[in-house]
Motif scaffolding. Structure first.
Motif, PDB file in Angstrom:
ATOM      1  N   VAL A 104       4.515  -8.477   4.221  1.00 33.87           N
ATOM      2  CA  VAL A 104       4.305  -8.495   5.806  1.00 33.87           C
ATOM      3  C   VAL A 104       3.847  -7.598   5.864  1.00 33.87           C
ATOM      4  CG1 VAL A 104       6.225  -8.542   6.943  1.00 33.87           C
ATOM      5  CG2 VAL A 104       6.486  -8.971   4.837  1.00 33.87           C
ATOM      6  N   ALA A 105       2.654  -7.825   6.711  1.00 35.19           N
ATOM      7  CA  ALA A 105       1.806  -7.641   7.948  1.00 35.19           C
ATOM      8  C   ALA A 105       2.056  -7.405   9.260  1.00 35.19           C
ATOM      9  CB  ALA A 105       0.392  -8.173   7.733  1.00 35.19           C
ATOM     10  N   SER A 106       3.097  -6.262   9.304  1.00 34.45           N
ATOM     11  CA  SER A 106       3.452  -5.348  11.070  1.00 34.45           C
ATOM     12  C   SER A 106       4.133  -4.410  10.908  1.00 34.45           C
ATOM     13  CB  SER A 106       4.793  -6.706  11.115  1.00 34.45           C
ATOM     14  OG  SER A 106       5.478  -6.431  12.333  1.00 34.45           O
ATOM     15  N   THR A 107       3.545  -4.106  12.108  1.00 30.88           N
ATOM     16  CA  THR A 107       3.512  -3.076  12.803  1.00 30.88           C
ATOM     17  C   THR A 107       4.602  -2.434  13.070  1.00 30.88           C
ATOM     18  OG1 THR A 107       1.097  -2.171  13.306  1.00 30.88           O
ATOM     19  CG2 THR A 107       3.014  -0.796  13.993  1.00 30.88           C
ATOM     20  N   ASP A 108       5.826  -3.565  13.363  1.00 33.49           N
ATOM     21  CA  ASP A 108       7.000  -3.423  14.732  1.00 33.49           C
ATOM     22  C   ASP A 108       7.538  -2.890  12.924  1.00 33.49           C
ATOM     23  OD1 ASP A 108       9.676  -4.073  14.836  1.00 33.49           O
ATOM     24  OD2 ASP A 108       8.975  -5.585  15.967  1.00 33.49           O
ATOM     25  N   ARG A 109       8.580  -2.139  12.985  1.00 31.95           N
ATOM     26  CA  ARG A 109       9.417  -0.849  12.731  1.00 31.95           C
ATOM     27  C   ARG A 109      10.647  -1.719  11.872  1.00 31.95           C
ATOM     28  NH1 ARG A 109       7.692   2.489   9.771  1.00 31.95           N
ATOM     29  NH2 ARG A 109       8.406   0.766   7.668  1.00 31.95           N
ATOM     30  N   ARG A 152       6.858  -6.125   0.495  1.00 33.35           N
ATOM     31  CA  ARG A 152       5.930  -4.577   0.774  1.00 33.35           C
ATOM     32  C   ARG A 152       5.763  -4.918   2.283  1.00 33.35           C
ATOM     33  NH1 ARG A 152       3.565  -0.499  -2.336  1.00 33.35           N
ATOM     34  NH2 ARG A 152       2.239   0.068  -0.088  1.00 33.35           N
ATOM     35  N   PRO A 153       6.356  -4.622   3.306  1.00 31.62           N
ATOM     36  CA  PRO A 153       5.485  -4.125   4.495  1.00 31.62           C
ATOM     37  C   PRO A 153       4.109  -3.849   4.771  1.00 31.62           C
ATOM     38  CG  PRO A 153       7.112  -2.934   4.696  1.00 31.62           C
ATOM     39  CD  PRO A 153       7.527  -3.040   3.305  1.00 31.62           C
ATOM     40  N   VAL A 154       3.191  -3.646   5.423  1.00 31.63           N
ATOM     41  CA  VAL A 154       2.034  -2.729   5.523  1.00 31.63           C
ATOM     42  C   VAL A 154       2.169  -3.475   7.128  1.00 31.63           C
ATOM     43  CG1 VAL A 154       1.273  -3.389   2.691  1.00 31.63           C
ATOM     44  CG2 VAL A 154       0.952  -5.042   5.426  1.00 31.63           C
ATOM     45  N   ALA A 155       0.611  -1.966   7.263  1.00 27.89           N
ATOM     46  CA  ALA A 155       1.083  -2.190   8.387  1.00 27.89           C
ATOM     47  C   ALA A 155       0.086  -2.431   9.468  1.00 27.89           C
ATOM     48  CB  ALA A 155       0.197  -0.265   8.929  1.00 27.89           C
ATOM     49  N   SER A 156      -0.643  -3.252  10.416  1.00 27.15           N
ATOM     50  CA  SER A 156      -0.918  -4.392  10.790  1.00 27.15           C
ATOM     51  C   SER A 156      -2.735  -3.443  11.342  1.00 27.15           C
ATOM     52  CB  SER A 156      -0.641  -4.351  12.444  1.00 27.15           C
ATOM     53  OG  SER A 156      -0.033  -5.674  12.150  1.00 27.15           O
TER      54      SER A 156
END
Length: 447
Positions: free
Chosen positions: A418-423, A435-439
């Motif tokens: 998942v690509a998102s900067t939302d915490r 797995r989150p990754v930063a935008s």
């Protein structure tokens, strides 16, 4: 002022003025002194008048009038010197006074002032006559002024009367208009009262109708309750009948069970004979092998970037997308507003989707891009690019919630990035196994 010194016979020096000098005569005497003042030397002037020697005649008459009048009365020499200047200036008037016959056309005040300064025989009579003439002239002037004032007052009175008549006519017209307006208001009030009465009658009628409706409703409610009780009774009867039917079915089921068991035994025997005839091999795949799990030695999305790579290195994203059956979920507006927020939303979407299409073609991963539908004034009409699934959240559902739904829909063990900067989004999908990754990482990889 009064003259009290004596003189020789045949002139007016012995004459005495038994009354105050008239104001008009006194003003002319002061003017004569002021005119002759400038022709005298400083030594010829009385001591109290020398300070006014440089004044002009008008300023001298204005500021030194009382002093010059007093000097003329008390200083005979000063009066004679002023008289000589007067004889030089008005010789005809002086000769006429000396002869005892003043010019008839001359101003009485000028004659009396000259007589007061020159003191010929009979000057006192001339001064007194001038005073009487001045008083008579003042009286006539006052009478003329009184007549003029009376005429002005009459004119004002007539004007005031006309104004009063005009004002009375205006007030009468206003009164008539007020009466007409009051009559109109009375008519409107009577009409309003009639409307109120009609409204009250309508309210009473509506109340009666409402009472009738309430009574009818109560009757219907009573009938409905009776029908409900009747239906409950029939339901109880139906339930009793159903239970009896079930009991009868259970009693008859033993015969059917026997028939089914016999048929099952027949099928089993036929199956065993078919297996022997076909010589089927034993089963090579077991049910446990169909469960999706991580086998020893296989990497999971959480194991990526644990070795030699920074968390923000785009190579981490390449490793994640290289996993089997990887699914990349992109928080659309979060990525575009991080990379190019100054562009309009439509251009942001087109630019991101074009780049994601290239990424899908390069990696072969499944790509889903999610946009927040709450920011749209109308549905978006666009053709999703090849290899990218485009979703907009429904009204009342945010893009963050839609991303979490997508993650929960995936089976456990599948690599989901998942690509998102939302915490909040990152924490939520991490708990669900994604797995989150930063935008910013995705933007670096796309560029």
């Amino acid at each position: 002022m009064a003259e009290t010194h004596g003189g020789g016979p045949g002139d007016g020096a012995a004459e005495v003025l038994d009354r105050p000098l008239p104001d008009g005569v006194r003003r002319r005497v002061v003017q004569i002194a002021a005119d002759g003042f400038g022709g005298l030397t400083l030594a010829e002037l009385p001591a109290q008048l020398r300070q006014y020697a440089r004044f002009t005649p008008n300023r001298r008459a204005k500021f030194a009038g009382n002093a010059m009048a007093a000097a003329l009365e008390s200083d005979t020499l000063f009066r004679q010197r002023i008289g000589e200047k007067l004889r030089e200036a008005q010789p005809e008037l002086a000769d006429a006074l000396d002869s005892g016959s003043p010019p008839p056309a001359a101003d009485p005040l000028d004659v009396a002032a000259a007589a007061y300064v020159l003191r010929p025989a009979g000057w006192v009579k001339l001064v007194a006559a001038a005073g009487e003439e001045a008083q008579r002239a003042d009286a006539e002037r006052a009478d003329e002024e009184t007549r003029a004032e009376l005429e002005r007052l009459r004119t004002d009175l007539e004007r005031a009367r006309e104004h009063g008549r005009d004002e009375t006519d205006r007030l009468r017209a206003e009164l008539d208009a007020s009466r007409k307006e009051a009559e109109s208001l009375h008519r409107k009030l009577r009409g309003a009262l009639s409307d109120v009465k009609r409204g009250e009658a309508a309210v009473r009628k509506m109340r009666a109708e409402l009472d009738a409706v309430r009574a009818e409703t109560q009757t219907q409610v009573s009938a409905a309750e009776s029908e409900s009780r009747r239906l409950r009774t029939r339901l109880s009867e139906a339930e009793a009948a159903l239970e009896a039917t079930r009991k009868a079915a259970r009693e008859g089921r033993s015969v059917e069970d026997m028939r089914v068991r016999l048929l099952l035994d027949t099928l089993l025997d036929a199956t065993q004979g078919l297996r022997r005839e076909l010589a089927l091999p034993p089963v090579s795949v077991r049910p446990a092998e169909t469960v999706d799990a991580v086998e020893p030695g296989r990497m999971t999305p959480k194991d990526i970037a644990a070795r030699a790579l920074s968390e923000h290195d785009p190579a981490v994203l390449d490793q994640l997308l290289a996993l089997p059956q990887a699914h990349l979920v992109v928080d659309g507006y979060n990525v575009t507003k991080t990379g190019y927020p100054q562009m309009p939303l439509e251009k942001q979407r087109l630019r991101l989707l074009g780049q994601l299409s290239q990424l899908a073609a390069q990696t072969g991963a499944e790509v889903t891009c999610v946009f927040d539908g709450a920011e749209l004034a109308a549905p978006v009409l666009l053709a999703p690019p090849r290899g990218v699934r485009v979703l907009f959240s429904k009204p009342g559902v945010t893009a963050d919630e839609l991303i979490r739904q997508l993650v929960r829909a995936e089976p456990p063990g599948r690599p989901v990035i998942v690509a998102s900067t939302d915490r909040e989004v990152a924490d939520g999908v991490a708990k669900a196994g994604a797995r989150p990754v930063a935008s910013a990482m995705l933007l670096k990889r796309l560029s």
